[in-house]
Design a protein around this motif. Structure first.
Motif, short mmCIF file in Angstrom:
data_model
loop_
_atom_site.label_atom_id
_atom_site.label_comp_id
_atom_site.label_asym_id
_atom_site.label_seq_id
_atom_site.Cartn_x
_atom_site.Cartn_y
_atom_site.Cartn_z
N PRO A 207 0.85 -1.20 0.00
CA PRO A 207 0.00 0.00 0.00
C PRO A 207 0.88 1.25 0.00
CG PRO A 207 -0.71 -1.57 1.68
CD PRO A 207 0.61 -2.05 1.17
N PRO A 208 0.34 2.40 -0.38
CA PRO A 208 1.15 3.63 -0.40
C PRO A 208 1.74 3.93 0.97
CG PRO A 208 -0.98 3.97 -1.48
CD PRO A 208 -1.04 2.62 -0.83
N PRO A 209 2.91 4.56 1.00
CA PRO A 209 3.51 4.92 2.31
C PRO A 209 2.57 5.80 3.11
CG PRO A 209 5.09 5.23 0.53
CD PRO A 209 3.76 4.95 -0.12
N ALA A 210 2.64 5.65 4.43
CA ALA A 210 1.82 6.46 5.32
C ALA A 210 2.57 7.73 5.70
CB ALA A 210 1.47 5.66 6.57
N PRO A 211 1.84 8.82 5.97
CA PRO A 211 2.50 10.08 6.37
C PRO A 211 2.99 10.01 7.81
CG PRO A 211 0.11 10.34 6.44
CD PRO A 211 0.37 8.96 5.89
N VAL A 212 4.10 9.30 8.01
CA VAL A 212 4.64 9.09 9.36
C VAL A 212 6.02 9.72 9.44
CG1 VAL A 212 5.30 7.38 11.09
CG2 VAL A 212 3.38 6.92 9.55
N GLY A 213 6.23 10.59 10.43
CA GLY A 213 7.53 11.20 10.62
C GLY A 213 8.46 10.31 11.41
N LEU A 214 9.73 10.70 11.47
CA LEU A 214 10.72 9.91 12.20
C LEU A 214 10.52 9.99 13.70
CD1 LEU A 214 13.28 8.16 12.12
CD2 LEU A 214 14.63 10.27 12.08
N TYR A 215 10.02 11.14 14.17
CA TYR A 215 9.87 11.35 15.60
C TYR A 215 8.40 11.36 15.99
CZ TYR A 215 14.70 12.84 15.11
OH TYR A 215 16.04 12.88 14.82
N HIS A 216 8.17 11.20 17.29
CA HIS A 216 6.82 11.31 17.83
C HIS A 216 6.29 12.69 17.49
CE1 HIS A 216 3.51 11.55 20.63
NE2 HIS A 216 3.66 10.27 20.93
N PRO A 217 5.05 12.81 17.00
CA PRO A 217 4.53 14.11 16.58
C PRO A 217 4.53 15.16 17.68
CG PRO A 217 2.78 12.44 16.70
CD PRO A 217 4.09 11.72 16.79
N GLN A 218 4.54 14.76 18.95
CA GLN A 218 4.51 15.72 20.04
C GLN A 218 5.91 16.03 20.59
OE1 GLN A 218 1.85 14.08 22.93
NE2 GLN A 218 0.02 14.52 21.74
N ASP A 219 6.92 15.39 20.02
CA ASP A 219 8.29 15.56 20.55
C ASP A 219 9.07 16.44 19.58
OD1 ASP A 219 10.66 15.43 21.85
OD2 ASP A 219 11.00 13.30 21.53
N SER A 220 8.85 17.74 19.61
CA SER A 220 9.53 18.64 18.69
C SER A 220 10.99 18.87 19.07
CB SER A 220 8.79 19.98 18.63
OG SER A 220 8.73 20.56 19.91
N SER A 221 11.34 18.58 20.34
CA SER A 221 12.69 18.87 20.81
C SER A 221 13.73 17.99 20.16
CB SER A 221 12.76 18.71 22.33
OG SER A 221 12.50 17.35 22.71
N ARG A 222 13.31 16.81 19.65
CA ARG A 222 14.28 15.86 19.07
C ARG A 222 14.42 16.04 17.57
NH1 ARG A 222 12.74 10.00 20.89
NH2 ARG A 222 14.61 9.61 19.65
N ARG A 223 13.60 16.89 16.99
CA ARG A 223 13.68 17.06 15.54
C ARG A 223 14.87 17.93 15.18
NH1 ARG A 223 7.25 18.29 14.50
NH2 ARG A 223 6.50 16.29 15.25
N PRO A 224 15.48 17.69 14.00
CA PRO A 224 16.63 18.51 13.60
C PRO A 224 16.23 19.97 13.46
CG PRO A 224 16.36 16.56 12.18
CD PRO A 224 15.16 16.63 13.07
#
Length: 224
Positions: A207-224
């Motif tokens: 099936p098509p890829p799901a719109p899932v990010g690398l990090y937990h959506p509520q954990d903005s502190s770990r995003r680059p």
């Protein structure tokens, strides 16, 4: 002069208001509990359900003596759908298609209702209806697995606990607030079904890829 019996009004009919109120309260409690469990899981406080249903906690417990009784009633329909899906899979002459169809249907129910898998996998003393359905589902799944192995389409080292791991993973998708949890679950199940196959075969595309990010959506502190 004796009264004209034809003019004497009949005695009032027994009031059914209490019975109607009780039925209304029961249906409302179930409806609200279904919504609360679907959103917050089956450990949501009973007091929260009573408050949203507009009844007192004592009224709720008169209708449902324990939390387990309430949960069993709420998920009775989903449990019946689950066992029905297993029956359909067992009737399918293709062992692999039957096995895969159950995973697709059950995981779709998981995503739609957060409390379903926890309710169906949990032990409920004193609620024979749900316990009977679960036992029936367990026997059906064991038969699906055995049939698929005997047909040579399911890995011989596959174990029923692998399904528990799959269900836990799907629960994690929901818990992480994935934007399109249904798409993510479908893709995950498709990946795992490929790994469960005993031999490489021609399989449909994922099936098509799901719109899932690398990090937990509520954990903005770990995003680059």
């Amino acid at each position: 002069m004796p009264a004209d019996s034809s003019r004497i009004p009949p005695p009032p009919a027994p009031s059914t208001d209490l019975r109607a109120d009780a039925r209304y309260n029961r249906e409302r409690i179930l409806r609200v509990a279904r919504e609360v469990f679907a959103t917050h899981g089956i450990d949501a406080p009973v007091s929260t359900i009573a408050r949203h249903a507009g009844v007192g906690t004592s009224t709720l417990y008169r209708r449902f003596p324990t939390r387990d009784h309430l949960i069993a009633e709420v998920f009775a329909g989903q449990a019946a759908i689950c066992t029905g899906s297993i029956d359909l899979a067992l009737a399918d002459p293709d062992p692999w298609r039957g096995f895969a169809s159950v995973l697709d249907r059950v995981t779709a129910m998981q995503v739609a209702d957060q409390g379903f898998s926890a309710a169906f996998l949990r032990s409920f003393p004193g609620t024979p209806g749900l316990k009977t359905r679960r036992s029936r589902a367990e026997r059906g799944i064991a038969l699906l697995i055995r049939r698929a192995k005997e047909a040579g389409v399911l890995r011989p080292d596959f174990d029923r606990t692998d399904l528990t791991l799959l269900f836990m993973a799907v629960d994690g998708i929901r818990d992480h607030g994935v934007e399109d949890a249904h798409a993510a679950a479908r893709r995950l199940v498709a990946h795992l079904l490929r790994s469960f196959r005993a031999v490489p075969v021609s399989v449909p595309p994922l099936p098509p890829p799901a719109p899932v990010g690398l990090y937990h959506p509520q954990d903005s502190s770990r995003r680059p």
